[in-house]
Design an enzyme around this catalytic site. Structure first.
Site, PDB file in Angstrom:
ATOM      1  N   GLY A 127      49.035  55.010  52.186  1.00  0.00           N
ATOM      2  CA  GLY A 127      48.951  56.303  52.835  1.00  0.00           C
ATOM      3  C   GLY A 127      48.728  56.135  54.326  1.00  0.00           C
ATOM      4  O   GLY A 127      48.231  55.100  54.787  1.00  0.00           O
ATOM      5  N   CYS A 128      49.063  57.155  55.102  1.00  0.00           N
ATOM      6  CA  CYS A 128      48.955  57.058  56.560  1.00  0.00           C
ATOM      7  C   CYS A 128      47.504  56.949  57.008  1.00  0.00           C
ATOM      8  O   CYS A 128      47.132  56.034  57.760  1.00  0.00           O
ATOM      9  CB  CYS A 128      49.649  58.243  57.221  1.00  0.00           C
ATOM     10  SG  CYS A 128      49.162  59.861  56.583  1.00  0.00           S
ATOM     11  N   TYR A 129      46.654  57.873  56.556  1.00  0.00           N
ATOM     12  CA  TYR A 129      45.243  57.796  56.921  1.00  0.00           C
ATOM     13  C   TYR A 129      44.627  56.489  56.411  1.00  0.00           C
ATOM     14  O   TYR A 129      43.818  55.856  57.091  1.00  0.00           O
ATOM     15  CB  TYR A 129      44.464  58.963  56.304  1.00  0.00           C
ATOM     16  CG  TYR A 129      44.737  60.312  56.892  1.00  0.00           C
ATOM     17  CD1 TYR A 129      44.509  60.587  58.240  1.00  0.00           C
ATOM     18  CD2 TYR A 129      45.195  61.357  56.079  1.00  0.00           C
ATOM     19  CE1 TYR A 129      44.729  61.850  58.764  1.00  0.00           C
ATOM     20  CE2 TYR A 129      45.417  62.628  56.603  1.00  0.00           C
ATOM     21  CZ  TYR A 129      45.187  62.868  57.939  1.00  0.00           C
ATOM     22  OH  TYR A 129      45.398  64.123  58.467  1.00  0.00           O
TER      23      TYR A 129
END
Length: 317
Positions: A127-129
């Site tokens: 995921g990006c975060y």
């Protein structure tokens, strides 16, 4: 000319399952200019035909899943049913990020992680975060500077493209707020991978937000330095991060002198359209405080470009 012909003959066949979404569209754009990859598509009218998809999957080298979680699980099961004819799978959804048998697609995570991705049939794109948070947390836990049960707080802001088509439409129609905090039920879907791959025994508090810019991301972790074992300085933390990411290929630790030159300000968009991530340690030794910050493009190192990096490892490109 001979090299170009050979490249076409030896091109790896890749099927982007769910290529109409934000992540899939950018992956398709990135792969479309390559000679070493051939994008294979399914007839839109047969997109939900399991038999047609099964036949297509049996003829490709790798499939990239850009689907909702349940659909990604169905496609992964379909691949598994192919046995020796099964392609490699790179899943960009949340469905398999902490699942047994799936390699985690963050090559810089630790020594040997890129080799795991190369050897794996099933890889989950991060995921990006989570990419920013784990990049900051994991080296400190491994080095003993951050206890696994430390009460970590993670704050983050993303460009609105991370919210998918509906959020993009709202922002571009000027009907969305300029800034909002969300996920206040404290059940964000990236938390399981942050805890697992960050090697945290205590679940962190994660407060994400979205603002009126299309791409870009800042993930920040505040620390009281005197509450950490050994009472490290900001320089100690920077040294640990610097050692972990010493090769500097896609993750760069910004040195303290450069951080100081930014005069206490940081914008989120300068790494857009790249696969780069920058890590910073903003420390105040007088107050024994520090804020660790990861900057990345939520559609780049946080999604589509990270997927291309993983695809290259998986296919030996």
């Amino acid at each position: 000319m001979v090299a170009e012909v050979l490249a076409d003959v030896l091109a790896a066949k890749v099927f982007i399952d769910g290529e109409a979404g934000t992540t899939g569209l950018l992956i398709r754009e990135l792969l479309g200019a390559r000679r070493d990859v051939e994008i294979v598509s399914i007839d839109p009218a047969r997109r939900k035909d399991a038999a047609a998809k099964k036949d297509l999957l049996a003829g490709v080298d790798l499939t990239i899943l850009c689907l909702p979680d349940d659909a990604a699980k169905e496609s992964a099961a379909l691949v598994a049913s192919l046995g020796s004819r099964a392609p490699k799978v790179l899943d960009a959804s949340t469905a398999h990020r902490v699942a047994p048998g799936w390699a985690y697609g963050f090559p810089e995570l630790a020594e040997g992680q890129a080799d795991q991705i190369r050897a794996a049939q099933f890889v989950a794109n991060p995921g990006c975060y989570a990419t920013g948070a784990i990049a900051l947390i994991r080296p400190l836990v491994d080095a003993g500077l951050l206890p696994p049960d430390f009460p970590v707080t993670i704050n983050a802001v993303s460009g609105y493209s991370g919210g998918g088509k509906s959020m993009i439409a709202e922002y571009e129609a000027r009907t969305a707020p300029d800034f909002e905090i969300y996920g206040l039920g404290l059940e964000h879907k990236h938390m399981p991978e942050i805890q697992h791959y960050g090697r945290l025994s205590r679940r962190a508090i994660f407060v994400p937000s979205v603002a009126d810019f299309r791409q870009g991301m800042l993930v920040s972790i505040p620390l009281h330095l005197d509450t950490l074992p050994g009472k490290p300085t900001g320089a100690d933390i920077e040294a640990v991060l610097g050692k972990r990411y010493a090769d500097g290929s896609f993750v760069r630790v910004v040195p303290a002198a450069e951080v100081a030159g930014e005069r206490g300000k940081l914008e989120a968009e300068s790494l857009n359209d790249t696969n780069q991530m920058e890590l910073r340690v903003h420390a105040n030794e007088k107050h024994r405080h520090a804020v660790l910050i990861a900057k990345l493009d939520n559609l780049g190192k946080g999604a589509s470009r990270a997927a291309v990096q993983n695809m290259e490892l998986m296919l030996g490109l």
